[in-house]
Design an enzyme around this catalytic site. Structure first.
Site, PDB file in Angstrom:
ATOM      1  N   ASN A  13     -21.805 -15.195 -25.980  1.00 28.70           N
ATOM      2  CA  ASN A  13     -20.689 -14.266 -25.768  1.00 28.70           C
ATOM      3  C   ASN A  13     -21.250 -12.851 -25.840  1.00 28.70           C
ATOM      4  O   ASN A  13     -21.573 -12.370 -26.922  1.00 28.70           O
ATOM      5  CB  ASN A  13     -19.636 -14.512 -26.868  1.00 28.70           C
ATOM      6  N   LYS A  15     -19.783 -10.135 -25.307  1.00 23.95           N
ATOM      7  CA  LYS A  15     -18.800  -9.139 -25.760  1.00 23.95           C
ATOM      8  C   LYS A  15     -18.843  -7.900 -24.851  1.00 23.95           C
ATOM      9  O   LYS A  15     -19.054  -8.036 -23.651  1.00 23.95           O
ATOM     10  CB  LYS A  15     -19.033  -8.812 -27.235  1.00 23.95           C
ATOM     11  N   HIS A  97     -10.419 -15.679 -29.001  1.00 25.96           N
ATOM     12  CA  HIS A  97     -11.447 -15.133 -29.888  1.00 25.96           C
ATOM     13  C   HIS A  97     -10.795 -14.248 -30.957  1.00 25.96           C
ATOM     14  O   HIS A  97      -9.821 -13.547 -30.678  1.00 25.96           O
ATOM     15  CB  HIS A  97     -12.464 -14.328 -29.075  1.00 25.96           C
ATOM     16  N   GLU A  99     -11.574 -11.504 -32.152  1.00 26.88           N
ATOM     17  CA  GLU A  99     -11.491 -10.073 -31.813  1.00 26.88           C
ATOM     18  C   GLU A  99     -10.307  -9.804 -30.900  1.00 26.88           C
ATOM     19  O   GLU A  99      -9.706  -8.726 -30.952  1.00 26.88           O
ATOM     20  CB  GLU A  99     -12.823  -9.605 -31.199  1.00 26.88           C
ATOM     21  N   GLU A 173     -15.046 -20.422 -35.691  1.00 26.29           N
ATOM     22  CA  GLU A 173     -15.678 -19.141 -35.994  1.00 26.29           C
ATOM     23  C   GLU A 173     -14.966 -18.483 -37.170  1.00 26.29           C
ATOM     24  O   GLU A 173     -13.956 -17.792 -36.976  1.00 26.29           O
ATOM     25  CB  GLU A 173     -15.596 -18.216 -34.777  1.00 26.29           C
ATOM     26  N   GLY A 179     -20.352 -11.281 -36.697  1.00 27.39           N
ATOM     27  CA  GLY A 179     -20.976  -9.965 -36.633  1.00 27.39           C
ATOM     28  C   GLY A 179     -21.315  -9.379 -37.992  1.00 27.39           C
ATOM     29  O   GLY A 179     -21.606  -8.201 -38.113  1.00 27.39           O
ATOM     30  N   SER A 222     -22.503 -15.194 -36.662  1.00 25.91           N
ATOM     31  CA  SER A 222     -23.840 -14.789 -37.106  1.00 25.91           C
ATOM     32  C   SER A 222     -24.897 -15.882 -36.923  1.00 25.91           C
ATOM     33  O   SER A 222     -25.790 -16.039 -37.750  1.00 25.91           O
ATOM     34  CB  SER A 222     -23.797 -14.314 -38.565  1.00 25.91           C
ATOM     35  N   GLY A 243     -22.893 -14.677 -30.567  1.00 23.56           N
ATOM     36  CA  GLY A 243     -22.535 -13.315 -30.179  1.00 23.56           C
ATOM     37  C   GLY A 243     -23.765 -12.430 -30.102  1.00 23.56           C
ATOM     38  O   GLY A 243     -24.506 -12.435 -29.123  1.00 23.56           O
ATOM     39  N   GLY A 244     -24.006 -11.683 -31.176  1.00 26.64           N
ATOM     40  CA  GLY A 244     -25.095 -10.706 -31.183  1.00 26.64           C
ATOM     41  C   GLY A 244     -26.433 -11.263 -30.720  1.00 26.64           C
ATOM     42  O   GLY A 244     -27.145 -10.630 -29.920  1.00 26.64           O
TER      43      GLY A 244
END
Ligand code: PGA
Length: 273
Positions: A13, A15, A97, A99, A173, A179, A222, A243-244
């Site tokens: 993802n 983002k 999600h 977010e 998640e 994050g 994470s 993600g990151g």
């Protein structure tokens, strides 16, 4: 028992990162660094990068996913993107999600409508669920009850055959892990995956619906190359929503390489000749 038929999936993802000018190159790099037999790979760039990423990955075995979809098919919704608009651009879509739930005030009901619109339009949803830190601190069973409700609410309008054939994936998640560099334990994620599968069965009831045992459950929050092992060590976990680390080729290469071990153990990877 290891369920042999559930796929092993690693979805990235991106983002609100990358631009139409640089997304294609990143997609090509990721594809080249993650060629591991038996692993289903998915990249989810921002909407405006879907076309370049799709084109960059043409002929490669990587799915392209959107990060969201509107719950209506069309209308006066400035700035929004509907499922029919995504049809030639993506085959997957992230729905619900945290977010989106937090910053765009998406409710379980809206998420349920999004799942329905995605499935009606042939998009494979990655439904995201997860609890806040305060809920986790009340105990695992409180978190599991909340997540089970999120699953049941999200599937409620779509039970039956459409759901069973939708290819739906659920990503657990925990919000406190996204994050933050703080990840859930493999054992906690596995216990949650079991609760999610019970919720899928409860949502389907006696109808010809999706079965929990057939539903891939990913962990997200994470995830890195350094901590992925504990998740794949759990038979209940079928992959990761990253993600990151999904923007970092070395990290994705390590995560997908570990996924490949699970794919091979499940008999998903073709034997080398
Ligand atoms: P993270 O994000 O890996 O950066 O924690 C995961 C996600 O939001 O899907």
């Amino acid at each position: 028992m290891i369920p042999p038929m559930r796929p092993v999936i690693v979805a990235g993802n991106w983002k609100m990162h990358t631009t139409p000018a640089d997304a294609a190159e990143l997609a090509r790099t990721m594809e080249a660094r993650t060629r591991v037999p038996g692993v289903t790979r998915v990249l989810c760039p921002p909407f405006v990068c879907l076309a370049p990423v799709r084109d960059a990955l043409a002929g490669q075995n990587v799915g392209v996913g959107a990060q969201d979809v509107h719950h209506h098919l069309g209308g006066a919704f400035t700035g929004d993107i509907s499922a029919p608009m995504l049809r030639d651009l993506a085959t997957w879509v992230i729905v619900g999600h945290s977010e989106r739930r937090r910053y765009h005030h998406e409710t379980n009901e809206m998420v349920a409508e999004k799942v329905a619109r995605a499935i009606e339009n042939g998009l494979r949803p990655i439904l995201c669920v997860g609890e806040e830190l305060e809920v986790r601190e009340e105990g695992a069973h409180v978190a599991e009850a909340l997540v089970a409700d999120q699953v049941m609410d999200a599937l409620q309008p779509t039970t039956g055959e459409a759901l069973a054939t939708s290819g739906l994936v659920i990503a657990y998640e925990p919000i406190w892990a996204i994050g933050t560099g703080r990840n859930a334990s493999g054992a906690d994620a596995a216990a949650m995956a079991q609760a999610i599968r019970r919720a899928v069965d409860a949502a389907s009831g006696d109808s010809i619906g999706l079965r929990g045992a057939d539903t891939p459950v990913l962990y997200g929050g994470s995830v890195t190359g350094a901590n992925i092992d504990q998740f794949f060590a759990e038979a209940e976990i079928d992959g990761a929503l990253v993600g990151g680390a999904s923007l970092k080729p070395d990290e994705m290469a390590a995560i997908v390489a570990r996924a490949g071990l699970t794919a091979a153990a499940r008999g998903l990877a073709p034997a080398r000749s």
